[in-house]
Write a protein that holds these residues in place. Sequence first.
Motif, PDB file in Angstrom:
ATOM      1  N   THR A   1      11.969  55.620 -34.245  1.00 27.86           N
ATOM      2  CA  THR A   1      12.297  55.045 -32.935  1.00 27.86           C
ATOM      3  C   THR A   1      13.671  54.400 -32.979  1.00 27.86           C
ATOM      4  OG1 THR A   1       9.958  54.612 -32.546  1.00 27.86           O
ATOM      5  CG2 THR A   1      11.494  53.397 -31.200  1.00 27.86           C
ATOM      6  N   LYS A   2      14.363  54.457 -31.862  1.00 28.29           N
ATOM      7  CA  LYS A   2      15.666  53.797 -31.724  1.00 28.29           C
ATOM      8  C   LYS A   2      15.432  52.358 -31.282  1.00 28.29           C
ATOM      9  CE  LYS A   2      17.857  57.627 -32.441  1.00 28.29           C
ATOM     10  NZ  LYS A   2      18.385  57.884 -33.759  1.00 28.29           N
ATOM     11  N   ILE A   3      16.393  51.493 -31.578  1.00 28.97           N
ATOM     12  CA  ILE A   3      16.284  50.085 -31.199  1.00 28.97           C
ATOM     13  C   ILE A   3      17.646  49.575 -30.759  1.00 28.97           C
ATOM     14  CG2 ILE A   3      16.636  49.283 -33.569  1.00 28.97           C
ATOM     15  CD1 ILE A   3      14.623  47.005 -32.889  1.00 28.97           C
ATOM     16  N   LEU A   4      17.653  48.711 -29.773  1.00 26.76           N
ATOM     17  CA  LEU A   4      18.890  48.057 -29.359  1.00 26.76           C
ATOM     18  C   LEU A   4      18.554  46.658 -28.874  1.00 26.76           C
ATOM     19  CD1 LEU A   4      19.364  47.944 -25.974  1.00 26.76           C
ATOM     20  CD2 LEU A   4      19.309  50.383 -26.357  1.00 26.76           C
ATOM     21  N   THR A   5      19.574  45.844 -28.725  1.00 25.87           N
ATOM     22  CA  THR A   5      19.368  44.488 -28.216  1.00 25.87           C
ATOM     23  C   THR A   5      20.239  44.255 -26.998  1.00 25.87           C
ATOM     24  OG1 THR A   5      19.249  42.150 -28.786  1.00 25.87           O
ATOM     25  CG2 THR A   5      21.094  43.375 -29.702  1.00 25.87           C
ATOM     26  N   GLN A   6      19.744  43.431 -26.122  1.00 24.17           N
ATOM     27  CA  GLN A   6      20.509  43.031 -24.943  1.00 24.17           C
ATOM     28  C   GLN A   6      21.301  41.786 -25.339  1.00 24.17           C
ATOM     29  OE1 GLN A   6      18.089  41.643 -21.733  1.00 24.17           O
ATOM     30  NE2 GLN A   6      19.825  41.148 -20.444  1.00 24.17           N
ATOM     31  N   VAL A   7      22.613  41.914 -25.407  1.00 26.65           N
ATOM     32  CA  VAL A   7      23.472  40.791 -25.768  1.00 26.65           C
ATOM     33  C   VAL A   7      24.007  40.173 -24.485  1.00 26.65           C
ATOM     34  CG1 VAL A   7      25.549  40.082 -27.016  1.00 26.65           C
ATOM     35  CG2 VAL A   7      24.115  41.922 -27.930  1.00 26.65           C
ATOM     36  N   TYR A   8      23.890  38.864 -24.384  1.00 25.64           N
ATOM     37  CA  TYR A   8      24.367  38.222 -23.169  1.00 25.64           C
ATOM     38  C   TYR A   8      25.095  36.917 -23.462  1.00 25.64           C
ATOM     39  CZ  TYR A   8      20.584  34.792 -23.338  1.00 25.64           C
ATOM     40  OH  TYR A   8      19.755  33.784 -23.712  1.00 25.64           O
ATOM     41  N   ASN A   9      25.862  36.497 -22.484  1.00 22.53           N
ATOM     42  CA  ASN A   9      26.546  35.219 -22.505  1.00 22.53           C
ATOM     43  C   ASN A   9      26.293  34.572 -21.144  1.00 22.53           C
ATOM     44  OD1 ASN A   9      28.447  33.232 -23.574  1.00 22.53           O
ATOM     45  ND2 ASN A   9      29.791  33.944 -21.964  1.00 22.53           N
ATOM     46  N   VAL A  10      25.779  33.374 -21.127  1.00 22.80           N
ATOM     47  CA  VAL A  10      25.423  32.709 -19.878  1.00 22.80           C
ATOM     48  C   VAL A  10      26.663  32.385 -19.049  1.00 22.80           C
ATOM     49  CG1 VAL A  10      24.258  30.711 -18.891  1.00 22.80           C
ATOM     50  CG2 VAL A  10      23.344  31.796 -20.931  1.00 22.80           C
ATOM     51  N   GLY A  11      27.785  32.157 -19.708  1.00 20.76           N
ATOM     52  CA  GLY A  11      29.037  31.909 -18.993  1.00 20.76           C
ATOM     53  C   GLY A  11      29.013  30.653 -18.165  1.00 20.76           C
ATOM     54  N   SER A  12      29.503  30.749 -16.948  1.00 15.23           N
ATOM     55  CA  SER A  12      29.674  29.569 -16.099  1.00 15.23           C
ATOM     56  C   SER A  12      28.351  28.961 -15.649  1.00 15.23           C
ATOM     57  CB  SER A  12      30.522  29.920 -14.873  1.00 15.23           C
ATOM     58  OG  SER A  12      29.847  30.873 -14.080  1.00 15.23           O
ATOM     59  N   GLU A  13      27.225  29.631 -15.884  1.00 15.62           N
ATOM     60  CA  GLU A  13      25.929  29.071 -15.515  1.00 15.62           C
ATOM     61  C   GLU A  13      25.424  28.063 -16.540  1.00 15.62           C
ATOM     62  OE1 GLU A  13      23.090  32.045 -14.450  1.00 15.62           O
ATOM     63  OE2 GLU A  13      24.588  33.175 -13.324  1.00 15.62           O
ATOM     64  N   MET A  14      26.131  27.936 -17.652  1.00 15.99           N
ATOM     65  CA  MET A  14      25.762  27.012 -18.720  1.00 15.99           C
ATOM     66  C   MET A  14      26.315  25.631 -18.415  1.00 15.99           C
ATOM     67  SD  MET A  14      24.052  26.951 -21.335  1.00 15.99           S
ATOM     68  CE  MET A  14      23.748  26.206 -22.884  1.00 15.99           C
ATOM     69  N   THR A  15      25.798  24.638 -19.101  1.00 16.73           N
ATOM     70  CA  THR A  15      26.323  23.289 -19.006  1.00 16.73           C
ATOM     71  C   THR A  15      26.585  22.750 -20.402  1.00 16.73           C
ATOM     72  OG1 THR A  15      25.865  21.011 -18.336  1.00 16.73           O
ATOM     73  CG2 THR A  15      23.961  22.391 -18.787  1.00 16.73           C
ATOM     74  N   SER A  16      27.655  22.033 -20.560  1.00 20.86           N
ATOM     75  CA  SER A  16      28.000  21.468 -21.864  1.00 20.86           C
ATOM     76  C   SER A  16      27.040  20.353 -22.267  1.00 20.86           C
ATOM     77  CB  SER A  16      29.440  20.953 -21.858  1.00 20.86           C
ATOM     78  OG  SER A  16      29.582  19.929 -20.891  1.00 20.86           O
ATOM     79  N   LEU A  17      26.220  19.876 -21.348  1.00 21.67           N
ATOM     80  CA  LEU A  17      25.224  18.853 -21.682  1.00 21.67           C
ATOM     81  C   LEU A  17      24.200  19.389 -22.676  1.00 21.67           C
ATOM     82  CD1 LEU A  17      24.593  17.336 -18.135  1.00 21.67           C
ATOM     83  CD2 LEU A  17      25.968  16.376 -19.988  1.00 21.67           C
TER      84      LEU A  17
ATOM     85  N   ALA B   1      25.640  24.872 -11.640  1.00 24.57           N
ATOM     86  CA  ALA B   1      26.047  24.047 -12.781  1.00 24.57           C
ATOM     87  C   ALA B   1      27.222  23.135 -12.414  1.00 24.57           C
ATOM     88  CB  ALA B   1      26.409  24.920 -13.975  1.00 24.57           C
ATOM     89  N   ARG B   2      28.119  23.626 -11.581  1.00 25.40           N
ATOM     90  CA  ARG B   2      29.273  22.870 -11.081  1.00 25.40           C
ATOM     91  C   ARG B   2      30.152  22.289 -12.189  1.00 25.40           C
ATOM     92  NH1 ARG B   2      25.465  20.656  -6.832  1.00 25.40           N
ATOM     93  NH2 ARG B   2      25.852  22.038  -5.095  1.00 25.40           N
ATOM     94  N   GLU B   3      30.241  22.989 -13.283  1.00 20.90           N
ATOM     95  CA  GLU B   3      31.111  22.560 -14.380  1.00 20.90           C
ATOM     96  C   GLU B   3      32.216  23.595 -14.544  1.00 20.90           C
ATOM     97  OE1 GLU B   3      30.718  21.360 -19.076  1.00 20.90           O
ATOM     98  OE2 GLU B   3      28.933  21.496 -17.847  1.00 20.90           O
ATOM     99  N   MET B   4      33.453  23.141 -14.628  1.00 14.91           N
ATOM    100  CA  MET B   4      34.583  24.063 -14.757  1.00 14.91           C
ATOM    101  C   MET B   4      34.567  24.684 -16.145  1.00 14.91           C
ATOM    102  SD  MET B   4      37.087  25.549 -13.333  1.00 14.91           S
ATOM    103  CE  MET B   4      37.509  24.612 -11.890  1.00 14.91           C
ATOM    104  N   PRO B   5      34.355  26.004 -16.233  1.00 15.82           N
ATOM    105  CA  PRO B   5      34.343  26.654 -17.549  1.00 15.82           C
ATOM    106  C   PRO B   5      35.751  26.881 -18.068  1.00 15.82           C
ATOM    107  CG  PRO B   5      33.922  28.265 -15.846  1.00 15.82           C
ATOM    108  CD  PRO B   5      34.027  26.934 -15.162  1.00 15.82           C
TER     109      PRO B   5
END
Length: 96
Positions: free
Chosen positions: A54-70, A87-91
Amino acid sequence: TTLSGPRGGAGMIVIGGSIAHITSFLCPGRNLVSDDLAIPMYKRITAAVHEHGTKILTQVYNVGSEMTSLRTRRPVLSPSPIPCGSAREMPKEMEV
């Protein structure tokens, strides 16, 4: 580790939720693909799945501007310096 049961049947397995960078680390239990410590785990999983053809792969993601530094105590990284409505935080714009 090997999988038990009949071989074949699944064309591909997708592992979801692999985080591209520590600044997108939302909660424990997620895979951080940018950490070299994850390599042995991915090798074990891949070998076990390939053993059954069987083949396998992963979904790689980055939350980006939806993240919070808190959550991470690190700057929020995003492809562009545009804040998310919730989030209202300037990325910080990511660099090459």
